[in-house]
Design a protein around this motif. Structure first.
Motif, short mmCIF file in Angstrom:
data_model
loop_
_atom_site.label_atom_id
_atom_site.label_comp_id
_atom_site.label_asym_id
_atom_site.label_seq_id
_atom_site.Cartn_x
_atom_site.Cartn_y
_atom_site.Cartn_z
N ILE A 7 25.04 -24.95 53.15
CA ILE A 7 25.09 -23.76 52.35
C ILE A 7 25.48 -24.00 51.01
O ILE A 7 26.20 -24.87 50.68
CB ILE A 7 26.38 -22.74 52.85
CG1 ILE A 7 25.97 -22.16 54.15
CG2 ILE A 7 26.72 -21.58 51.84
CD1 ILE A 7 26.98 -21.37 54.76
N ASP A 8 25.03 -23.36 49.84
CA ASP A 8 25.40 -23.50 48.46
C ASP A 8 25.56 -21.96 47.82
O ASP A 8 24.67 -21.05 48.38
CB ASP A 8 24.39 -24.22 47.75
CG ASP A 8 24.68 -24.48 46.26
OD1 ASP A 8 25.54 -25.37 46.08
OD2 ASP A 8 24.36 -23.81 45.41
N ALA A 30 21.05 -20.99 51.94
CA ALA A 30 21.45 -21.64 53.24
C ALA A 30 20.14 -22.41 53.69
O ALA A 30 19.09 -21.56 53.94
CB ALA A 30 21.97 -20.89 54.42
N SER A 31 20.26 -23.59 54.15
CA SER A 31 19.25 -24.41 54.65
C SER A 31 19.73 -24.84 56.07
O SER A 31 20.64 -25.58 56.32
CB SER A 31 18.69 -25.52 53.69
OG SER A 31 17.51 -26.22 54.30
N LEU A 32 18.69 -24.52 57.01
CA LEU A 32 19.09 -25.06 58.47
C LEU A 32 18.27 -26.12 58.78
O LEU A 32 16.94 -26.10 58.68
CB LEU A 32 18.59 -23.82 59.44
CG LEU A 32 19.24 -24.02 60.91
CD1 LEU A 32 20.57 -24.00 61.29
CD2 LEU A 32 17.96 -23.40 61.97
N VAL A 33 18.86 -27.35 58.95
CA VAL A 33 18.19 -28.48 59.18
C VAL A 33 18.48 -29.14 60.45
O VAL A 33 19.62 -28.97 60.92
CB VAL A 33 18.54 -29.45 58.06
CG1 VAL A 33 17.96 -28.90 56.75
CG2 VAL A 33 20.10 -29.74 57.89
N SER A 34 17.69 -30.00 60.75
CA SER A 34 18.06 -30.84 62.09
C SER A 34 18.91 -32.05 61.53
O SER A 34 19.08 -32.20 60.17
CB SER A 34 16.47 -31.49 62.66
OG SER A 34 15.97 -32.45 61.42
N ALA A 35 19.24 -32.73 62.55
CA ALA A 35 20.19 -33.84 61.99
C ALA A 35 19.44 -34.89 61.27
O ALA A 35 19.85 -35.75 60.46
CB ALA A 35 20.70 -34.52 63.35
N GLU A 36 17.98 -34.89 61.43
CA GLU A 36 17.47 -35.81 60.50
C GLU A 36 17.00 -35.32 58.95
O GLU A 36 16.50 -36.10 58.28
CB GLU A 36 15.93 -35.99 61.09
CG GLU A 36 16.15 -36.87 62.44
CD GLU A 36 16.38 -35.61 63.66
OE1 GLU A 36 17.17 -35.86 64.49
OE2 GLU A 36 15.51 -34.82 63.71
N GLY A 37 17.50 -34.00 58.86
CA GLY A 37 17.25 -33.44 57.53
C GLY A 37 16.41 -32.57 57.12
O GLY A 37 16.06 -32.14 56.32
#
Length: 180
Positions: A7-8, A30-37
């Motif tokens: 979140i920013d 907000a960017s929902l990302v996998s653990a790999e980004g």
């Protein structure tokens, strides 16, 4: 490994800065990302500030957010339930949420309290990626997002000081910070 929400926030401010207690959110990214980004989903909304509805020229120049953007937006009390509804679909896989530094967490907590809002984020672990990056890289002190990206060999994508683009750039550093 679960997903992470980065979140920013952009907020009202003036040159030299205002104390957090004086600032109000004007954009949520907000960017929902996998653990790999890798980005899986995102959320972005402008928010109309109520206490100081007119953006300072410094704030407009810094964020490239216009007065018209915030004038046309709803206040946080209307936007936050939309965010929570968006987030609900992702909760089962969510490991936690993160931001670059503590500012975004403190600003959200203050605004939730001010507007009588509740958030599922309050029950989830929060990662201060700025602090974690400094620890992982063994830096003498934490650095800004732009410097961290450069240290990692990345360049900033998009417009700086825009919530979703800052969140997406922050998310690119996640794989370098999270344990494998």
């Amino acid at each position: 490994m679960g997903h992470w929400l980065v979140i920013d926030l952009e907020a009202t401010t003036e040159e030299g800065g205002w104390p957090v207690t004086e600032m109000e959110i004007i954009e949520i990214g907000a960017s929902l990302v996998s653990a790999e980004g890798r980005e899986l989903d995102h959320f972005q909304r402008f928010v109309r500030p109520l206490r100081r509805p007119c953006l300072t020229s410094f704030c407009r120049e810094l964020t490239h957010i216009s007065q018209a953007n915030v004038d046309a937006a709803a206040p946080l009390a209307s936007i936050w339930p939309l965010f929570e509804r968006w987030l609900a679909a992702h909760l089962p896989r969510l490991a936690g949420w993160a931001s670059w530094g503590e500012y975004d967490r403190r600003q959200l907590e203050q605004e939730w309290q001010r507007h009588g809002l509740s958030s599922v984020l309050a029950q989830l672990p929060h990662l201060n990626l700025k602090q974690r990056f400094a620890e992982v890289r063994q830096l003498a002190r934490p650095v800004g997002l732009h410097s961290a990206l450069q240290l990692a060999g990345f360049s900033f994508h998009g417009q700086q000081h825009r919530a979703l683009e800052d969140a997406r750039n922050t998310a690119r550093l996640l794989p370098l910070i999270l344990p494998a």
